[in-house]
Design a protein around this motif. Structure first.
Motif, mmCIF file in Angstrom:
data_model
loop_
_atom_site.group_PDB
_atom_site.id
_atom_site.type_symbol
_atom_site.label_atom_id
_atom_site.label_comp_id
_atom_site.label_asym_id
_atom_site.label_seq_id
_atom_site.Cartn_x
_atom_site.Cartn_y
_atom_site.Cartn_z
ATOM 1 N N CYS A 147 -23.154 -43.561 12.005
ATOM 2 C CA CYS A 147 -22.092 -43.027 12.859
ATOM 3 C C CYS A 147 -22.491 -41.700 13.499
ATOM 4 O O CYS A 147 -22.180 -41.443 14.668
ATOM 5 C CB CYS A 147 -20.805 -42.853 12.052
ATOM 6 S SG CYS A 147 -20.055 -44.408 11.529
ATOM 7 N N ASN A 229 -9.737 -44.043 24.310
ATOM 8 C CA ASN A 229 -10.997 -44.154 23.603
ATOM 9 C C ASN A 229 -12.158 -43.540 24.372
ATOM 10 O O ASN A 229 -12.138 -43.429 25.580
ATOM 11 C CB ASN A 229 -11.302 -45.620 23.287
ATOM 12 C CG ASN A 229 -10.385 -46.145 22.229
ATOM 13 O OD1 ASN A 229 -9.874 -45.378 21.436
ATOM 14 N ND2 ASN A 229 -10.146 -47.442 22.229
ATOM 15 N N GLN A 287 -6.820 -47.033 21.705
ATOM 16 C CA GLN A 287 -7.077 -46.668 20.323
ATOM 17 C C GLN A 287 -6.849 -47.885 19.450
ATOM 18 O O GLN A 287 -5.784 -48.476 19.434
ATOM 19 C CB GLN A 287 -6.168 -45.535 19.894
ATOM 20 C CG GLN A 287 -6.513 -45.010 18.513
ATOM 21 C CD GLN A 287 -5.802 -43.723 18.233
ATOM 22 O OE1 GLN A 287 -5.227 -43.121 19.105
ATOM 23 N NE2 GLN A 287 -5.849 -43.299 16.986
ATOM 24 N N ARG A 288 -7.860 -48.254 18.675
ATOM 25 C CA ARG A 288 -7.845 -49.507 17.947
ATOM 26 C C ARG A 288 -7.785 -49.284 16.446
ATOM 27 O O ARG A 288 -8.069 -48.200 15.940
ATOM 28 C CB ARG A 288 -9.107 -50.314 18.286
ATOM 29 C CG ARG A 288 -9.253 -50.625 19.771
ATOM 30 C CD ARG A 288 -8.227 -51.630 20.228
ATOM 31 N NE ARG A 288 -8.445 -52.018 21.606
ATOM 32 C CZ ARG A 288 -7.754 -52.966 22.217
ATOM 33 N NH1 ARG A 288 -6.798 -53.599 21.591
ATOM 34 N NH2 ARG A 288 -8.007 -53.279 23.470
ATOM 35 N N ARG A 290 -8.903 -50.419 12.432
ATOM 36 C CA ARG A 290 -10.136 -50.754 11.722
ATOM 37 C C ARG A 290 -10.441 -52.237 11.867
ATOM 38 O O ARG A 290 -11.595 -52.635 12.015
ATOM 39 C CB ARG A 290 -9.965 -50.383 10.252
ATOM 40 C CG ARG A 290 -11.155 -50.720 9.370
ATOM 41 C CD ARG A 290 -12.328 -49.829 9.657
ATOM 42 N NE ARG A 290 -13.419 -50.028 8.720
ATOM 43 C CZ ARG A 290 -14.587 -49.432 8.816
ATOM 44 N NH1 ARG A 290 -14.814 -48.605 9.809
ATOM 45 N NH2 ARG A 290 -15.533 -49.652 7.928
ATOM 46 N N TYR A 293 -12.213 -53.020 15.256
ATOM 47 C CA TYR A 293 -13.628 -52.689 15.314
ATOM 48 C C TYR A 293 -14.457 -53.629 14.443
ATOM 49 O O TYR A 293 -15.584 -53.974 14.792
ATOM 50 C CB TYR A 293 -13.844 -51.240 14.876
ATOM 51 C CG TYR A 293 -13.301 -50.237 15.859
ATOM 52 C CD1 TYR A 293 -13.795 -50.182 17.163
ATOM 53 C CD2 TYR A 293 -12.277 -49.367 15.510
ATOM 54 C CE1 TYR A 293 -13.290 -49.274 18.082
ATOM 55 C CE2 TYR A 293 -11.777 -48.450 16.426
ATOM 56 C CZ TYR A 293 -12.280 -48.411 17.707
ATOM 57 O OH TYR A 293 -11.778 -47.522 18.621
ATOM 58 N N SER A 702 -18.221 -49.690 11.986
ATOM 59 C CA SER A 702 -18.163 -48.234 12.043
ATOM 60 C C SER A 702 -18.980 -47.698 13.208
ATOM 61 O O SER A 702 -18.592 -46.713 13.854
ATOM 62 C CB SER A 702 -18.673 -47.641 10.723
ATOM 63 O OG SER A 702 -17.819 -47.988 9.651
ATOM 64 N N THR A 704 -19.467 -49.233 16.057
ATOM 65 C CA THR A 704 -18.657 -49.485 17.249
ATOM 66 C C THR A 704 -17.531 -48.467 17.358
ATOM 67 O O THR A 704 -17.250 -47.934 18.443
ATOM 68 C CB THR A 704 -18.069 -50.904 17.191
ATOM 69 O OG1 THR A 704 -19.130 -51.850 17.087
ATOM 70 C CG2 THR A 704 -17.264 -51.214 18.436
ATOM 71 N N ALA A 705 -16.877 -48.169 16.237
ATOM 72 C CA ALA A 705 -15.785 -47.189 16.249
ATOM 73 C C ALA A 705 -16.306 -45.804 16.606
ATOM 74 O O ALA A 705 -15.658 -45.054 17.339
ATOM 75 C CB ALA A 705 -15.095 -47.162 14.885
ATOM 76 N N SER A 709 -14.269 -44.842 19.775
ATOM 77 C CA SER A 709 -13.057 -44.113 19.426
ATOM 78 C C SER A 709 -13.204 -42.648 19.802
ATOM 79 O O SER A 709 -14.307 -42.088 19.809
ATOM 80 C CB SER A 709 -12.766 -44.245 17.931
ATOM 81 O OG SER A 709 -11.586 -43.549 17.593
ATOM 82 N N ASP A 714 -11.751 -43.349 12.591
ATOM 83 C CA ASP A 714 -11.880 -44.805 12.483
ATOM 84 C C ASP A 714 -13.191 -45.246 11.868
ATOM 85 O O ASP A 714 -13.350 -46.426 11.555
ATOM 86 C CB ASP A 714 -11.739 -45.449 13.874
ATOM 87 C CG ASP A 714 -10.340 -45.310 14.428
ATOM 88 O OD1 ASP A 714 -9.388 -45.353 13.627
ATOM 89 O OD2 ASP A 714 -10.187 -45.146 15.649
ATOM 90 N N CYS A 715 -14.157 -44.349 11.715
ATOM 91 C CA CYS A 715 -15.428 -44.753 11.103
ATOM 92 C C CYS A 715 -15.591 -44.117 9.729
ATOM 93 O O CYS A 715 -15.340 -44.761 8.708
ATOM 94 C CB CYS A 715 -16.596 -44.441 12.029
ATOM 95 S SG CYS A 715 -16.493 -42.869 12.882
#
Length: 845
Positions: A147, A229, A287-288, A290, A293, A702, A704-705, A709, A714-715
């Motif tokens: 991340c 995002n 905003q997504r 968990r 993602y 993670s 991708t987040a 994000s 989110d990660c």
């Protein structure tokens, strides 16, 4: 029996006479195959089972996303206004620590439960607990490294909800310290019922603490805005440089960017904004959760999509979208700056005069730019009043630079006859401006009423509620004097906060408004602050009091009131707000996209085609085809899972969980067989192969987040929560069951043989220490692994804290050096953990 003792011989899973729950399928005949062949087959089989776990976990996450995205309608009263809002049934923090944590950690948790209850016949094993610790190490160290590196230089991302992160990060360390207490402290190598119960109960306590930290009680009153995002999804096409910047921006920042583009001549109309949004690939910018993602990463990495419409919702890499837009340079060149604002209008939109006044004076005011000279024509227009009541007048007013007001007079004719009230109008028209500025007619018309009433009259607001656009930079409140205006009178006014804050949303104002003889209508102007933020409509109040000159406040049914109140609603700018909303609406909202399909057979069609449908398959690459063919058997098998629309997603949740449980049992057998053939201990297989295989989907999720994000929550924020949940559920639940079982059973002959002086755990001397039996969990390799993980975990969290302090955020970096340094440090800690744990397992020290 040997001298009264039971001699216990335990067959390894890879030996003749040994076996697991399902494997080996060939029984003892398979156990006699060449060891090299079995290593290859079991290794490939384990990898293929990990692929199956990723596929069914993807379906499981769909169910969780469907369940946790449900909303309910609430009604809120705000003053005299009633508003309806749709709010989530599930709190995001609670959802992350319960269903979503279960979804990401289901294989590890179920492996621990299945190993105890089925594989080992209620005896504690090494594979499940060691997998949980090994996964925790991989999640915290490797995923954090991924991340940190996923955010491109020079961007830095922070954990936004620091209180929740503090709770989950602390719990992720305290959970493993608690394991040491019950494994080595209170009852060494033995788990009592109360220890198992406390471990399990810590799970709801963690959820409660995190919810409290996330709630208003824990964080105080804050204004929350919708986040946009951070980065657009990588596409296989090139996009022109957009005229507005929405990367890592919230709505108010997008609004400011749109205003800046407009000032440069970019025509931010709805059609242009729509094309621009499509061209910038905004369908992924919301905003997504968990779960989102996790699903998106799995599908993009492995081609695991089972649902065709979810492929579109998640932004299929096989179908990039590009809509042509106007060339920005041509647009800018073709648009001239509008110049400074210039407005002109009547000072009063309505006059009342007595017919014996002789003549009346009308004032015209300038607003805005004072550097320009201009002219404006005026003329009278008959209404019920004709030339018998007044003298028709026309002319041109010349405003020189710096002049703010002009006056002209109209003769009023005194008619001795009794007449009803008469009206005529005066209008402004044809402004001519020197220079480039355009002149806006603000109050282009005023109405004159002629009557004989000499009383001071009644004063009131023209309406109780006024509205103004924030971009207009002023609110105009109309005050009307009725029932007479023959004398001069005044009234005091003052503004008062409501949801709008003085100095932030509007300029506070107070003073006295004077009505001269004959004036029946006045406009009170309050300055509104245009901060170019995307925000909700806001309200402030204006209060009238202390009328003079015989004037009375006119409240319906009551002429003795001391105050009159009007509310002013500041509306977010229509142009900017509509453009921002249009951009945001183009983002595929997870609540408006159907998860899965509504026809069961469509799941099989989606599983059959590459990318989920014929169109995507026609554009698939050879890599997509290979991944699809590898996953096809799993996709077809798991397509029998009920669609999410059945039973509000719970049918999908339950069936997918059953599939995960069955596949996890196979993974446990396969991992044990492979480790046995290679010569690895179960604890080593668990912290390496099994932990790596079950954590890879979370790694991609993670990453991708981290890229998409706006924040790091989110990660890495979800990693700490999942690590704590793994202990409380993955160990608390089976250990509670095991302790209850063995407390009721006591020391059976098999238990004595296993933990007696001739059993495989003779070195722990458990039979002598606990002659009445119990649920034995020999600490050995597990406790040492926990000690090492706790040490490296504290170091990792400390590094993240230092990054926040010195670099401004947990992820990314302004330069590549600190970013690479953090990654290398995290990977070093992971290898250090593996090295020490493996050396301890083989009793090197």
């Amino acid at each position: 029996f040997f001298f009264g003792l039971i001699i216990m011989s335990v067959k390894s899973i890879c030996e003749v006479g040994g076996g697991g729950i399902f494997l080996p399928l060939g029984g003892d005949a398979e156990q006699q195959w060449p060891n090299e062949l079995r290593i290859v087959l079991y290794g490939l089989g384990l990898l293929y089972c990990f692929l199956g776990v990723a596929v069914i976990a993807d379906v499981f996450m769909e169910a969780i996303e469907y369940i946790t995205s449900k909303k309910r309608k609430i009604t809120v009263k705000h003053g005299n206004e009633t508003r309806e809002f749709h709010v989530k049934v599930w709190n995001d923090t609670v959802a992350n620590l319960t269903l979503m944590a279960l979804g990401s950690s289901a294989p590890e948790i179920l492996l621990s439960i299945i190993e105890l209850t089925i594989s080992n016949e209620m005896y504690s094993g090494d594979l499940g607990p060691s997998t949980i610790v090994g996964s925790a190490a991989f999640n915290l160290l490797v995923i954090s490294a991924v991340c940190v590196m996923a955010v491109p230089v020079p961007r830095v991302k922070i954990v936004k909800n620091t209180k929740v992160f503090a709770v989950t990060a602390s719990a992720s360390i305290l959970a493993y310290l608690w394991l040491l207490v019950i494994l080595l402290g209170t009852t060494p190598h033995m788990i009592d019922i109360w220890e198992g119960a406390v471990t399990f109960v810590l799970f709801p306590l963690l959820v409660t603490a995190a919810w409290f930290a996330d709630s208003k009680l824990g964080r105080g009153k804050t204004n929350r805005v919708v986040s946009i995002n951070e980065e657009q999804q990588e596409q296989t096409v090139e996009r022109p440089e957009p005229p507005i910047d929405i990367d890592d921006k919230e709505k108010d920042e997008i609004a400011k960017s749109i205003m800046n583009a407009t000032s440069k001549g970019v025509p931010m109309d709805a059609e242009y904004v729509k094309n621009l949004g499509e061209n910038m690939g905004l369908n992924e910018r919301v905003q997504r959760s968990r779960a989102y993602y996790r699903m998106r990463a799995s599908r993009h990495a492995f081609g695991l999509s089972l649902m065709s419409n979810w492929d579109t919702a998640l932004g299929s890499p096989l179908r990039p979208r590009l809509t042509p837009v106007k060339d920005i340079s041509e647009v800018v060149q073709g648009q001239a700056s509008a110049g400074p604002y210039l407005g002109v209008g009547f000072a009063c939109s309505e006059y009342h005069v007595n017919e014996n006044c002789g003549q009346m004076t009308i004032t015209v005011n300038r607003h805005g730019d004072t550097n320009q000279g201009f002219t404006v024509d005026f003329t009278t227009q008959d209404g019920t009043a004709t030339e018998a009541a007044y003298q028709p007048t026309r002319g041109t007013l010349q405003f020189n630079p710096g002049e703010m007001a002009k006056e002209f007079t109209i003769k009023i004719i005194d008619n001795p006859d009794m007449n009803p009230d008469l009206q005529f109008s005066v209008v402004l028209q044809a402004p001519q401006v020197q220079g480039r500025s355009q002149c806006v007619l603000e109050v282009p018309k005023t109405v004159v009423t002629i009557y004989d009433d000499d009383t001071p009259g009644l004063i009131q607001f023209e309406q109780d509620q006024f509205t103004c656009q924030e971009s207009s930079k002023q609110a105009q409140l109309v005050l009307v004097r009725t029932m007479g205006c023959g004398v001069q009178a005044s009234v005091d006014y003052v503004t008062q906060d409501d949801s709008a804050i003085a100095g932030k949303d509007y300029e506070p104002a107070s003073g006295t408004l004077t009505f001269h003889r004959g004036e029946a209508k006045k406009i009170l102007r309050i300055t509104v602050i245009d901060d170019m933020r995307y925000e909700k409509d806001e309200i402030f109040k204006v209060i009238l009091s202390n009328p003079t000159g015989g004037l009375k406040l006119n409240a319906p049914g009551n002429l003795n009131v001391t105050e009159l109140v009007a509310t002013v609603k500041i509306l977010s700018d229509d142009v900017v707000k509509s453009n921002v909303d249009l951009l945001v609406q183009m983002i595929v909202d997870r609540d408006t996209v159907m998860v899965g399909t509504k026809v069961w057979k469509d799941q099989f069609k989606a599983a059959w085609y590459v990318g989920g449908d014929k169109e995507a398959q026609g554009e698939a690459s050879w890599v997509d085809w290979i991944l699809h063919l590898l996953a096809l058997p799993w996709k077809l098998l798991f397509a029998i899972t009920p669609p999410c629309y059945l039973c509000q997603g719970w049918a999908t949740f339950i069936v997918a969980l059953i599939f995960i449980g069955g596949l996890t049992a196979i993974v446990g057998d396969m991992a044990s067989l492979f480790g046995c053939c290679v010569g690895l201990k179960d604890s080593v297989t668990a912290i390496t192969l099994v932990a790596l295989g079950t954590s890879l989907p979370d790694t991609f999720a993670s990453r991708t987040a981290a890229r998409e994000s706006a924040y790091a929550d989110d990660c890495i924020g979800n990693v700490t929560g999942s690590n704590a949940v793994n202990v409380f559920l993955g160990l608390g639940m089976p250990w509670l069951l095991g302790s209850i079982y063995w407390t009721s059973k006591g020391a059976t002959p098999e238990w004595k043989a296993r933990y007696g002086p001739t059993g495989p755990y003779a070195s722990y001397d458990l039979l002598a220490k606990y002659p009445e039996g119990g649920f034995a969990v020999p600490a050995g390799d597990l406790s040492f692994s926990v000690i090492v993980f706790t040490s490296v975990g504290v170091s990792c969290l400390g590094c993240l804290k230092l990054r926040r302090y010195f670099l401004g955020g947990e992820l990314g970096g302004e330069t590549l050096g600190p970013q690479l340094g953090s990654v290398i440090f995290f990977i070093f800690l992971w290898f250090l953990y593996l090295t020490l744990a493996i050396l301890r397992a083989y009793e090197v020290f």
